[in-house]
Every structure is written in structure tokens, then in C-alpha cells.
Design a protein around this motif. Structure first.
Motif, PDB file in Angstrom:
ATOM      1  N   LEU A  54      39.462  40.752  36.648  1.00 56.02           N
ATOM      2  CA  LEU A  54      40.565  41.351  37.255  1.00 56.02           C
ATOM      3  C   LEU A  54      41.436  42.051  38.356  1.00 56.02           C
ATOM      4  O   LEU A  54      41.339  42.901  38.764  1.00 56.02           O
ATOM      5  CB  LEU A  54      40.443  42.587  36.104  1.00 56.02           C
ATOM      6  N   GLY A  55      40.167  41.352  39.312  1.00 58.04           N
ATOM      7  CA  GLY A  55      40.122  41.467  41.030  1.00 58.04           C
ATOM      8  C   GLY A  55      39.567  42.762  40.801  1.00 58.04           C
ATOM      9  O   GLY A  55      39.406  43.646  42.141  1.00 58.04           O
ATOM     10  N   LEU A  56      39.013  43.486  40.219  1.00 54.19           N
ATOM     11  CA  LEU A  56      38.036  44.624  39.979  1.00 54.19           C
ATOM     12  C   LEU A  56      36.581  44.426  40.862  1.00 54.19           C
ATOM     13  O   LEU A  56      35.837  43.180  40.315  1.00 54.19           O
ATOM     14  CB  LEU A  56      37.758  45.427  38.149  1.00 54.19           C
ATOM     15  N   ALA A  84      31.779  37.967  44.479  1.00 54.65           N
ATOM     16  CA  ALA A  84      32.730  38.634  45.358  1.00 54.65           C
ATOM     17  C   ALA A  84      33.341  37.091  45.672  1.00 54.65           C
ATOM     18  O   ALA A  84      34.986  37.387  46.256  1.00 54.65           O
ATOM     19  CB  ALA A  84      32.022  38.647  46.797  1.00 54.65           C
ATOM     20  N   ALA A  85      33.325  36.243  45.941  1.00 57.40           N
ATOM     21  CA  ALA A  85      34.160  35.164  45.960  1.00 57.40           C
ATOM     22  C   ALA A  85      35.582  34.261  45.552  1.00 57.40           C
ATOM     23  O   ALA A  85      36.349  33.823  45.471  1.00 57.40           O
ATOM     24  CB  ALA A  85      33.725  33.671  46.351  1.00 57.40           C
ATOM     25  N   ILE A  86      34.706  34.723  43.506  1.00 57.60           N
ATOM     26  CA  ILE A  86      36.162  34.708  43.069  1.00 57.60           C
ATOM     27  C   ILE A  86      37.147  35.599  43.541  1.00 57.60           C
ATOM     28  O   ILE A  86      38.136  35.899  42.905  1.00 57.60           O
ATOM     29  CB  ILE A  86      35.931  34.444  41.644  1.00 57.60           C
ATOM     30  N   VAL A  87      36.450  37.341  43.344  1.00 56.77           N
ATOM     31  CA  VAL A  87      37.745  38.060  43.293  1.00 56.77           C
ATOM     32  C   VAL A  87      38.384  37.736  44.552  1.00 56.77           C
ATOM     33  O   VAL A  87      39.651  38.056  44.846  1.00 56.77           O
ATOM     34  CB  VAL A  87      37.123  39.009  43.433  1.00 56.77           C
ATOM     35  N   ALA A  88      37.971  37.035  45.691  1.00 56.89           N
ATOM     36  CA  ALA A  88      38.112  36.883  47.077  1.00 56.89           C
ATOM     37  C   ALA A  88      39.991  35.737  47.260  1.00 56.89           C
ATOM     38  O   ALA A  88      41.053  36.126  47.694  1.00 56.89           O
ATOM     39  CB  ALA A  88      37.920  36.279  48.170  1.00 56.89           C
ATOM     40  N   ALA A  89      39.228  35.883  45.842  1.00 61.65           N
ATOM     41  CA  ALA A  89      40.874  34.420  46.467  1.00 61.65           C
ATOM     42  C   ALA A  89      42.005  35.335  45.212  1.00 61.65           C
ATOM     43  O   ALA A  89      43.032  34.489  45.610  1.00 61.65           O
ATOM     44  CB  ALA A  89      40.387  33.418  44.313  1.00 61.65           C
ATOM     45  N   ALA A  90      41.558  36.658  45.001  1.00 56.78           N
ATOM     46  CA  ALA A  90      43.317  36.588  44.362  1.00 56.78           C
ATOM     47  C   ALA A  90      44.178  36.775  45.620  1.00 56.78           C
ATOM     48  O   ALA A  90      43.668  36.764  46.625  1.00 56.78           O
ATOM     49  CB  ALA A  90      42.932  38.373  43.866  1.00 56.78           C
ATOM     50  N   PRO A  91      45.688  36.621  45.276  1.00 58.42           N
ATOM     51  CA  PRO A  91      46.685  36.506  46.474  1.00 58.42           C
ATOM     52  C   PRO A  91      47.088  38.042  46.902  1.00 58.42           C
ATOM     53  O   PRO A  91      46.893  39.146  45.933  1.00 58.42           O
ATOM     54  CB  PRO A  91      47.795  35.772  45.834  1.00 58.42           C
ATOM     55  N   GLY A  92      47.375  38.478  48.008  1.00 55.22           N
ATOM     56  CA  GLY A  92      48.659  39.380  48.666  1.00 55.22           C
ATOM     57  C   GLY A  92      48.757  40.561  47.403  1.00 55.22           C
ATOM     58  O   GLY A  92      48.627  41.581  46.868  1.00 55.22           O
ATOM     59  N   GLU A  93      50.099  39.390  46.929  1.00 52.34           N
ATOM     60  CA  GLU A  93      50.956  39.989  45.169  1.00 52.34           C
ATOM     61  C   GLU A  93      50.301  40.492  44.454  1.00 52.34           C
ATOM     62  O   GLU A  93      50.173  41.626  44.223  1.00 52.34           O
ATOM     63  CB  GLU A  93      51.830  39.076  45.805  1.00 52.34           C
ATOM     64  N   PHE A  94      49.004  39.746  43.540  1.00 50.84           N
ATOM     65  CA  PHE A  94      48.310  40.484  43.566  1.00 50.84           C
ATOM     66  C   PHE A  94      48.018  42.233  43.568  1.00 50.84           C
ATOM     67  O   PHE A  94      48.220  42.782  42.578  1.00 50.84           O
ATOM     68  CB  PHE A  94      46.843  40.029  43.005  1.00 50.84           C
ATOM     69  N   ARG A  95      47.042  42.224  44.656  1.00 55.05           N
ATOM     70  CA  ARG A  95      46.357  43.814  44.666  1.00 55.05           C
ATOM     71  C   ARG A  95      47.870  44.546  45.114  1.00 55.05           C
ATOM     72  O   ARG A  95      47.739  45.972  44.881  1.00 55.05           O
ATOM     73  CB  ARG A  95      45.560  44.184  45.933  1.00 55.05           C
ATOM     74  N   ASP A  96      49.220  44.188  45.538  1.00 58.99           N
ATOM     75  CA  ASP A  96      50.203  45.096  45.656  1.00 58.99           C
ATOM     76  C   ASP A  96      51.576  45.922  44.544  1.00 58.99           C
ATOM     77  O   ASP A  96      51.143  46.213  44.105  1.00 58.99           O
ATOM     78  CB  ASP A  96      50.914  44.201  46.870  1.00 58.99           C
ATOM     79  N   LEU A  97      50.968  44.806  43.445  1.00 64.23           N
ATOM     80  CA  LEU A  97      51.529  44.988  42.485  1.00 64.23           C
ATOM     81  C   LEU A  97      50.733  45.696  41.454  1.00 64.23           C
ATOM     82  O   LEU A  97      51.223  46.799  40.360  1.00 64.23           O
ATOM     83  CB  LEU A  97      51.318  43.591  41.573  1.00 64.23           C
ATOM     84  N   ALA A  98      49.495  45.140  41.759  1.00 67.91           N
ATOM     85  CA  ALA A  98      48.736  46.500  41.287  1.00 67.91           C
ATOM     86  C   ALA A  98      48.727  47.861  41.620  1.00 67.91           C
ATOM     87  O   ALA A  98      48.872  48.887  40.662  1.00 67.91           O
ATOM     88  CB  ALA A  98      46.907  46.151  40.863  1.00 67.91           C
ATOM     89  N   ALA A  99      49.104  47.963  42.808  1.00 66.25           N
ATOM     90  CA  ALA A  99      49.056  49.225  43.267  1.00 66.25           C
ATOM     91  C   ALA A  99      50.471  49.807  43.019  1.00 66.25           C
ATOM     92  O   ALA A  99      50.415  50.867  41.967  1.00 66.25           O
ATOM     93  CB  ALA A  99      48.557  48.718  44.793  1.00 66.25           C
ATOM     94  N   MET A 100      51.610  49.022  42.967  1.00 65.40           N
ATOM     95  CA  MET A 100      52.836  49.903  42.319  1.00 65.40           C
ATOM     96  C   MET A 100      53.158  50.048  40.933  1.00 65.40           C
ATOM     97  O   MET A 100      52.813  51.037  40.937  1.00 65.40           O
ATOM     98  CB  MET A 100      53.790  48.366  42.593  1.00 65.40           C
TER      99      MET A 100
END
Length: 210
Positions: A54-56, A84-100
Motif C-alpha cells: 500500500l506504499g506505507l 523499501a525497494a518495493i515501496v520505492a517502485a511506486a510511480p509519482g501518480e500513486f503518492r499524488d492520488l493518495a494525497a489528493m
């Protein structure tokens, strides 16, 4: 793969299978079902590998498992570098969507639960199927109930009744000044012309030229 990760993934796979059980009636039950659906779909290869974290941060994921899937007990952690390597593979849009999503949390929604769900919805939005499918839900109505309960301000903005994945990326694009932003896997879907009519694409192109 490290031996610890095998046990960890096995436990998470067991928890994710809970999404195949009948959904409960409460908002919390529906949130748990959606989170479990993302974990299951990530482990089945329907979503990117990072989605089963979940990118957590690992402590936060462990807390989520303890709250949502207490029957699993305490899971053995992965080595931090590997996780950490697995989490770091998340694209930027993932973090942006979660924040929105989290920025549009309903006033009555639990902050921690909304945070978990925001990450689950963001991860599912990167899949190649309808959002409800990658959330492990029964259909669009279930997604509507979930978003209305946890992210009401955003839910109310979908006045044109757009497909939810399209709507979320359109809202993110508007925030970032990227009016042609679309879900990354939608072009490969047979229903792309239904979700993105030619007239809408032409309107976006004209808007970008202004």
C-alpha cells in the motif's frame, strides 16, 4: 527472495483472501474489503508489486494488518532494505492520488482508516481493470458508497457521473495543470472509447491549446 519475505507474503495473501467473503454492512467493513482486494490483486499480479505494501512504511502496514486482520496475529517483517525497494517502485501518480484523496477526507471519517483507504484506492487506480474490480468490490455502487463515506468532498465533485478512475485522474490533472492526465492502463482496455469518448478527447485537446 529472503525467507522472512515468504512468510510475510503468505500471511498477507491469507488476509487478502478475505476480500472474497461477503461484504459487511458498515463503512469500516467495506474499507477492509477494499484494502484486502488490493492486497489480493497485487499478489495475483493484477496490480503492480508495490501495491501489496500500500506504499506505507512497514510499521504502518503492520498496524493496518493488526487492526483490519487481527486473526493473522503478528507478521514477520521483511528486511527493511528489501521492503523499501518495493515501496520505492511506486510511480509519482500513486503518492499524488493518495494525497489528493486524503486531503478530501470526510469530516466524520477516521483519519487513519481514511489514510489506509486512500493508499488502497490510489494503488487500485493504477490497474488495468475497472476501479471496483481492482478494489475487490462488487461494482460501481460499492465504490460510490466507499468514496461518499470516506472522501465526501471529492465524491460530490463528480457531478458528471464519470467513471471513478477517470474522474480521479482528471481531478489530479486539474490540480497539477495536466489536463490530459489519464489512468496509465486505460488505453489498453476494450472499453476505452466508452470511458473516454472521442468528443471528450477533442475537448481536452482544444483546452490544452488555449
Amino acid at each position: 527472495m529472503h525467507d522472512n519475505s515468504t512468510a510475510w507474503i503468505s500471511g498477507m495473501h491469507q488476509s487478502a483472501r478475505l476480500s472474497e467473503q461477503p461484504a459487511g454492512g458498515s463503512g469500516f467493513d467495506l474499507m477492509v474489503r477494499a484494502v484486502a482486494g488490493v492486497l489480493r490483486n497485487a499478489q495475483d499480479g493484477e496490480l503492480p508489486l508495490f501495491a501489496w505494501t500500500l506504499g506505507l512504511p512497514q510499521p504502518e502496514l503492520s498496524a493496518m494488518v493488526a487492526r483490519c486482520f487481527p486473526e493473522l496475529g503478528t507478521l514477520e517483517w521483511l528486511p527493511q532494505q528489501q521492503y523499501a525497494a518495493i515501496v520505492a517502485a511506486a510511480p509519482g501518480e500513486f503518492r499524488d492520488l493518495a494525497a489528493m484523496l486524503l486531503a478530501n477526507r470526510s469530516a466524520t471519517a477516521d483519519l487513519q482508516h481514511a489514510d489506509w483507504l486512500a493508499h488502497a484506492v490510489a494503488a487500485a487506480s493504477l490497474g488495468s481493470r475497472h476501479l471496483w474490480q481492482d478494489l475487490g468490490l462488487t461494482g460501481r455502487d460499492a465504490v460510490c458508497r466507499l468514496l461518499e463515506q470516506y472522501f465526501a468532498p471529492l465524491y460530490r465533485c463528480n457531478t458528471q457521473n464519470l467513471k471513478w478512475k477517470r474522474f480521479l485522474f482528471a481531478e489530479l490533472g486539474a490540480l497539477q495543470g495536466r489536463h490530459d492526465l489519464q489512468p496509465p492502463k486505460c488505453h489498453d482496455c476494450a472499453e476505452f472509447p466508452v470511458c473516454f469518448p472521442i468528443s471528450d478527447q477533442a475537448d481536452n485537446a482544444h483546452g490544452n491549446q488555449r
